[in-house]
Scaffold this active site. Structure first.
Site, PDB file in Angstrom:
ATOM      1  CD  GLU A 108      -2.853  -1.384   2.272  1.00  0.00           C
ATOM      2  OE1 GLU A 108      -3.725  -2.249   2.136  1.00  0.00           O
ATOM      3  OE2 GLU A 108      -2.804  -0.610   3.247  1.00  0.00           O
ATOM      4  CB  CYS A 121       3.214   7.309   3.234  1.00  0.00           C
ATOM      5  SG  CYS A 121       3.614   6.157   4.513  1.00  0.00           S
ATOM      6  CB  CYS A 128       6.967  -5.127   8.805  1.00  0.00           C
ATOM      7  SG  CYS A 128       8.413  -4.512   9.712  1.00  0.00           S
ATOM      8  CB  CYS A 132       6.428  -2.722  16.381  1.00  0.00           C
ATOM      9  SG  CYS A 132       8.089  -2.376  15.780  1.00  0.00           S
ATOM     10  CB  CYS A 135       2.873  -1.943  13.992  1.00  0.00           C
ATOM     11  SG  CYS A 135       3.003  -1.716  12.214  1.00  0.00           S
ATOM     12  CB  SER A 208      10.379   6.116   9.110  1.00  0.00           C
ATOM     13  OG  SER A 208       9.916   5.756  10.395  1.00  0.00           O
ATOM     14  CG  LEU A 231      12.875   6.921  21.148  1.00  0.00           C
ATOM     15  CD1 LEU A 231      14.115   6.138  20.790  1.00  0.00           C
ATOM     16  CD2 LEU A 231      13.260   8.377  21.449  1.00  0.00           C
ATOM     17  CB  CYS A 350       0.863   5.921  11.484  1.00  0.00           C
ATOM     18  SG  CYS A 350       1.375   7.509  10.936  1.00  0.00           S
TER      19      CYS A 350
END
Ligand code: SAH
Ligand code: SF4
Length: 369
Positions: A108, A121, A128, A132, A135, A208, A231, A350
């Site tokens: 996407e 973006c 991924c 995390c 996410c 990023s 972070l 996000c």
């Protein structure tokens, strides 16, 4: 920096496998490709202009190249855009394209219009592997890295659907951890900033990362684009829970590596992304600890209110809490901004991008990456 010999080697290997995809080649690689055809290196500039500035993908239309060369390009090279599987527009003008790659995987790409800029973006991986815990991309698993051509193609596709000049910034904040796909991401960044490519300023291209220390250290000297670091926590104990990578890449190694990327470069700073999770990392003490952690580093903290998705384990911090957190950082002398939530009615905000993953390995990254 790669040597010309390494570029040649890559091309000869690629040629054995079939036509070379030109869309993702940065200038040195494009020049090496033309050399491998027995042509002059400056042909790279002509080709990049045709592709990235005139949007011509058909070699037969490239009239400043000889007929013989055009013929050879048709045999040896290609420039192809993947298919758009869906094109959605949110009520706030945010736009999302689902792009189907040649192997059936989908990624996407999101465009976020703002009064003074338009940010695209892009995704760097199918899924991924970082895992995390807040996410959706991380939850969905991982299939593979994208090629540079597949990343550059996202910018081409978006540009074809938008007004001229609508894209002023490109951020590697879509699906995937860009620094796990190092060479293709650097190639793409170079195409984006090249005078014969997309001509974006290095400040308007942002990588990023969740914080792969050795890759951050490698960046300096290879590229000069902006760096954003995810972070999300001011201490290792909390960050270990949110970003599992932190267990092997702790803050005491990550923070100096990021600082070193901008050291000696006037007017540059690191953007620290901090997703605000209700009751988890959003308390006053976290803001104070964060200010302490970043002392002396030219910084901007970007607070991102958590965007929920099905199955999420966290909630979004209340607006008032986010503002209080930002105020505390400002009091301590840090620049802090609050990222507006955009495009969540098309799952374009996000952390909401999942694409469509064929055969996910479901693997988590080896923490030593
Ligand atoms: N993989 C890269 C790019 C990610 S997307 C990285 O992690 O840096 C950009 C930002 O969105 C990252 O800081 C990421 O941590 C954050 N993010 C991920 N999931 C989110 C969610 N559900 N809500 C808000 N921000 C999220
Ligand atoms: Fe991957 Fe970034 Fe999501 Fe972490 S936040 S799982 S690194 S896309």
């Amino acid at each position: 920096m790669r040597s010309a010999a390494a570029d040649h080697e890559a091309f000869h290997a690629a040629r054995r496998e079939g036509p070379v995809e030109l869309l993702g080649l940065d200038r040195p690689r494009m020049a090496a490709f033309f050399e491998s055809l027995g042509e002059k290196r400056f042909r790279a500039r002509q080709m990049m202009q045709w592709l990235h500035q005139r949007h011509v993908y058909d070699f037969t239309e490239m009239t400043d190249l000889s007929k013989a060369l055009r013929q050879r390009l048709q045999e040896r090279a290609r420039a192809t855009l993947p298919e758009v599987a869906a094109d959605q527009q949110a009520s706030d003008g945010t736009r999302k394209w689902v792009i189907r790659l040649a192997d059936g995987n989908c990624v996407e790409t999101v465009y976020i219009p703002e009064p003074k800029r338009g940010t695209l973006c892009v995704s760097s991986q199918v899924g991924c592997p970082m895992g995390c815990t807040f996410c959706a991309t991380g939850d969905a698993g991982f299939a593979r890295n994208l090629s540079a051509a597949e990343i550059v193609a996202q910018v081409h596709i978006a540009r074809r659907h938008l007004a001229e000049g609508a894209i002023t910034n490109v951020v590697f904040m879509g699906m995937g951890e860009p620094l796990l796909n190092f060479d293709p991401v650097i190639s793409t960044a170079r195409v984006l900033t090249d005078d014969y490519g997309f001509v974006l300023s290095k400040r308007r291209v942002t990588i990023s990362t969740s914080g792969i220390v050795r890759a951050v250290e490698r960046l300096r000297g290879l590229t000069d684009v902006s760096l954003a670091v995810s972070l999300h926590a001011p201490n290792n104990e909390l960050r270990n829970q949110l970003v599992p990578l932190n267990r092997k890449h702790p803050l005491e190694r990550l923070i100096p590596a990021c600082h070193a990327y901008i050291e000696g470069k006037p007017h540059r700073r690191i953007t620290w992304e901090y997703t605000m999770l209700d009751g988890v990392n959003d308390q006053d003490q976290h803001a104070r600890e964060l200010a302490q952690l970043l002392r002396g580093i030219p910084s901007k903290v970007n607070l991102i209110p958590f965007n929920p998705y099905p199955g999420a384990r966290y909630g979004r911090s209340p607006d008032q809490r986010v503002r209080r957190f930002a105020d505390l950082l400002l009091e301590k002398g840090l620049t802090a901004t609050i990222r507006e939530t955009r495009g969540d009615d098309i799952d374009g905000a996000c952390g909401q991008l999942v694409g469509e993953i064929q055969d996910p390995r479901g693997s988590r990254v080896a923490a030593s990456a």
